[in-house]
Design an enzyme around this catalytic site. Structure first.
Site, PDB file in Angstrom:
ATOM      1  N   SER A   1      44.224  48.866  44.813  1.00  0.00           N
ATOM      2  CA  SER A   1      44.109  48.358  46.181  1.00  0.00           C
ATOM      3  C   SER A   1      42.977  49.067  46.907  1.00  0.00           C
ATOM      4  CB  SER A   1      45.427  48.580  46.924  1.00  0.00           C
ATOM      5  OG  SER A   1      45.287  48.361  48.296  1.00  0.00           O
TER       6      SER A   1
ATOM      7  N   GLN B   1      52.336  47.359  42.219  1.00  0.00           N
ATOM      8  CA  GLN B   1      51.921  47.092  40.840  1.00  0.00           C
ATOM      9  C   GLN B   1      51.289  48.347  40.251  1.00  0.00           C
ATOM     10  OE1 GLN B   1      48.324  46.750  40.128  1.00  0.00           O
ATOM     11  NE2 GLN B   1      48.679  46.598  37.925  1.00  0.00           N
TER      12      GLN B   1
ATOM     13  N   TYR C   1      49.263  50.078  37.031  1.00  0.00           N
ATOM     14  CA  TYR C   1      48.561  50.131  35.758  1.00  0.00           C
ATOM     15  C   TYR C   1      48.881  51.489  35.128  1.00  0.00           C
ATOM     16  CZ  TYR C   1      45.608  45.995  36.466  1.00  0.00           C
ATOM     17  OH  TYR C   1      45.145  44.710  36.624  1.00  0.00           O
TER      18      TYR C   1
ATOM     19  N   THR D   1      52.204  46.328  34.863  1.00  0.00           N
ATOM     20  CA  THR D   1      51.337  45.391  34.142  1.00  0.00           C
ATOM     21  C   THR D   1      51.110  45.922  32.730  1.00  0.00           C
ATOM     22  OG1 THR D   1      50.235  44.644  36.155  1.00  0.00           O
ATOM     23  CG2 THR D   1      49.073  44.300  34.084  1.00  0.00           C
TER      24      THR D   1
ATOM     25  N   ARG E   1      34.805  39.908  30.217  1.00  0.00           N
ATOM     26  CA  ARG E   1      34.558  38.865  31.215  1.00  0.00           C
ATOM     27  C   ARG E   1      33.055  38.663  31.366  1.00  0.00           C
ATOM     28  NH1 ARG E   1      39.260  41.349  35.252  1.00  0.00           N
ATOM     29  NH2 ARG E   1      40.845  41.409  33.585  1.00  0.00           N
TER      30      ARG E   1
ATOM     31  N   LYS F   1      55.221  42.802  33.763  1.00  0.00           N
ATOM     32  CA  LYS F   1      54.303  41.668  33.935  1.00  0.00           C
ATOM     33  C   LYS F   1      53.282  41.606  32.794  1.00  0.00           C
ATOM     34  CE  LYS F   1      50.968  39.746  37.261  1.00  0.00           C
ATOM     35  NZ  LYS F   1      49.866  39.550  36.276  1.00  0.00           N
TER      36      LYS F   1
ATOM     37  N   HIS G   1      47.500  36.911  32.538  1.00  0.00           N
ATOM     38  CA  HIS G   1      46.583  37.592  33.458  1.00  0.00           C
ATOM     39  C   HIS G   1      45.558  36.607  34.025  1.00  0.00           C
ATOM     40  CE1 HIS G   1      45.993  41.859  34.633  1.00  0.00           C
ATOM     41  NE2 HIS G   1      44.828  41.420  35.073  1.00  0.00           N
TER      42      HIS G   1
ATOM     43  N   ARG H   1      42.296  36.183  32.107  1.00  0.00           N
ATOM     44  CA  ARG H   1      41.300  37.253  32.217  1.00  0.00           C
ATOM     45  C   ARG H   1      41.425  38.307  31.119  1.00  0.00           C
ATOM     46  NH1 ARG H   1      39.117  37.223  37.485  1.00  0.00           N
ATOM     47  NH2 ARG H   1      39.076  39.470  37.878  1.00  0.00           N
TER      48      ARG H   1
ATOM     49  N   ASP I   1      53.091  33.428  36.383  1.00  0.00           N
ATOM     50  CA  ASP I   1      51.840  33.226  37.120  1.00  0.00           C
ATOM     51  C   ASP I   1      50.789  32.682  36.154  1.00  0.00           C
ATOM     52  OD1 ASP I   1      50.629  35.313  35.667  1.00  0.00           O
ATOM     53  OD2 ASP I   1      50.713  36.749  37.309  1.00  0.00           O
TER      54      ASP I   1
ATOM     55  N   GLY J   1      47.379  30.275  37.053  1.00  0.00           N
ATOM     56  CA  GLY J   1      46.917  28.906  37.255  1.00  0.00           C
ATOM     57  C   GLY J   1      47.674  28.090  38.262  1.00  0.00           C
TER      58      GLY J   1
ATOM     59  N   GLY K   1      47.965  34.230  42.885  1.00  0.00           N
ATOM     60  CA  GLY K   1      46.916  35.226  43.024  1.00  0.00           C
ATOM     61  C   GLY K   1      45.648  34.739  43.668  1.00  0.00           C
ATOM     62  N   ARG K   2      44.806  34.071  42.899  1.00  0.00           N
ATOM     63  CA  ARG K   2      43.485  33.682  43.400  1.00  0.00           C
ATOM     64  C   ARG K   2      43.546  32.873  44.703  1.00  0.00           C
ATOM     65  NH1 ARG K   2      42.716  32.995  37.634  1.00  0.00           N
ATOM     66  NH2 ARG K   2      41.001  34.271  36.809  1.00  0.00           N
TER      67      ARG K   2
END
Length: 371
Positions: free
Chosen positions: A106, A123, A125, A151, A160, A228, A252, A255, A283, A285, A306-307
């Site tokens: 964040s 969340q 990592y 995650t 990417r 997740k 993800h 991604r 999640d 899409g 998300g997006r």
């Protein structure tokens, strides 16, 4: 009028490298496109002659009441798209009555985001510095976060290519605010033909994360634990056995592994394997209230979005993020009623099928988005 139009508005204002970072996927972006294709192919069988005069989207997630079965998905560095970043997005989630997930990466400290007053999930990592991982968990507990989202599908960042081509790096004003010594400093070092963020995550994230670590984490926190990044039913069962309270079926957002199964195609098998032992979220899409209804009909308890939230934030700040969540609520209520469901629980009894891909979706997923 639709999330698609919000996406177009965001594309018109974001710098190309930032747009690509937010909207791109890994590799040839096959999974990114397949997520949308798979959702478009799901068909609902509506019921007739049902009283939907009092149609409600209200539900519960992890035992807490929500206005609709939606939470925001964790995404790092909201300040890339708007100066108020996670703070504005959390305020929008609070007003919408849905949980906001603040990420390890964040751009505002998790405590400051939690102070907004939304139902806040943190969340995590898994970091190479295990002590720092547990310190973040303790801070989330102290800040009043109501769930922990681990995650598990990022041993390192997927390749990417948009970011690689752009030589993408963080601008100086955007940082990983949850750390006194910013571990993302490497993410600020632009290198032509490389992603600085991928370099950062390869040094910060622990590829050794295992089920033993999940069990250890479960023993160290009383927060509800959400795992997740699950696609295989056996992994979902293992997560439940390790004490998880929920799993998120997710690739993800296209991604990570390019060529992974679309999340919605993995959903039914995971739900069958879990058989109600823990909640199943999904999640990757999801772009409309109809998409949410499809997930509910396939067995999910709720959807992480998300997006679209970042698109709303980019296009209109807090008001734009609020508009996105408002659109989802309006579309979900409309879809529920037209499907003959007076409430969310009735959606789980809808029959579904698979149809051919609509002609207007048989093109590249972002065709028509301005650059």
């Amino acid at each position: 009028m639709s999330i698609r139009e919000v996406e177009q508005a965001a594309a018109a204002v974001l710098p190309r490298p930032v747009w690509d970072f937010v909207s791109g996927g890994s590799g040839a972006e096959l999974t990114l496109a397949a997520n949308r294709t798979a959702l478009d192919r799901v068909r609902l069988v509506p019921r007739a002659l049902r009283d939907v005069s009092a149609c409600s989207t209200a539900s519960t997630l992890l035992g807490r009441e929500v206005s609709m079965p939606v939470a925001t998905a964790p995404i790092g560095y909201h300040q890339l798209v708007h100066p108020e970043g996670e703070l504005a997005a959390a305020r929008a989630a609070k007003d919408a009555g849905v949980p906001f997930t603040v990420g390890t990466l964040s751009s505002f400290p998790l405590e400051q985001v939690a102070e907004v007053g939304a139902t806040t999930w943190f969340q995590l990592y898994w970091l190479r510095d295990r002590a720092l991982s547990y310190e973040l968990v303790r801070r989330a507990e102290d800040a009043g976060c109501s769930a922990l989202v681990l995650t598990v599908d990022v041993p390192w960042m997927g390749r990417r290519l948009r970011d690689v081509r752009n030589g993408f790096s963080l601008p100086p004003e955007v940082r990983a605010a949850n750390f006194t010594v910013d571990p993302a400093s490497e993410a600020h070092r632009a290198v032509p033909g490389a992603s600085a963020l991928a370099s950062h995550t390869s040094t910060a994230f622990a590829p050794s994360l295992s089920w033993a670590d999940v069990q250890e984490l479960r023993s160290r926190t009383k927060l509800p634990l959400i795992v997740k990044g699950i696609l295989d039913p056996e992994d979902a069962v293992r997560a439940a056995e390790c004490g998880a309270d929920a799993v998120v079926v997710s690739n993800h957002g296209g991604r990570q592994l390019d060529g992974a199964i679309p999340a919605v195609d993995a959903l039914e098998a995971v739900c069958a394997a879990i058989d109600g032992r823990v909640e199943v979220l999904v999640d990757s899409g999801f772009r409309s209230g109809v998409d949410v209804l499809k997930a509910l009909a396939l067995g999910a308890s709720g959807v992480l979005v998300g997006r679209p939230l970042l698109w709303g934030l980019a296009a209109g700040g807090e008001a734009g993020a609020r508009e996105v969540l408002g659109l989802l609520a309006e579309e979900l209520r409309d879809a529920l009623g037209l499907a003959g469901c007076a409430n969310v629980s009735e959606a789980s009894r809808l029959r579904t099928g698979r149809g051919p891909l609509p002609l207007d979706r048989a093109t590249k997923h972002d065709e028509g988005i301005p650059r």
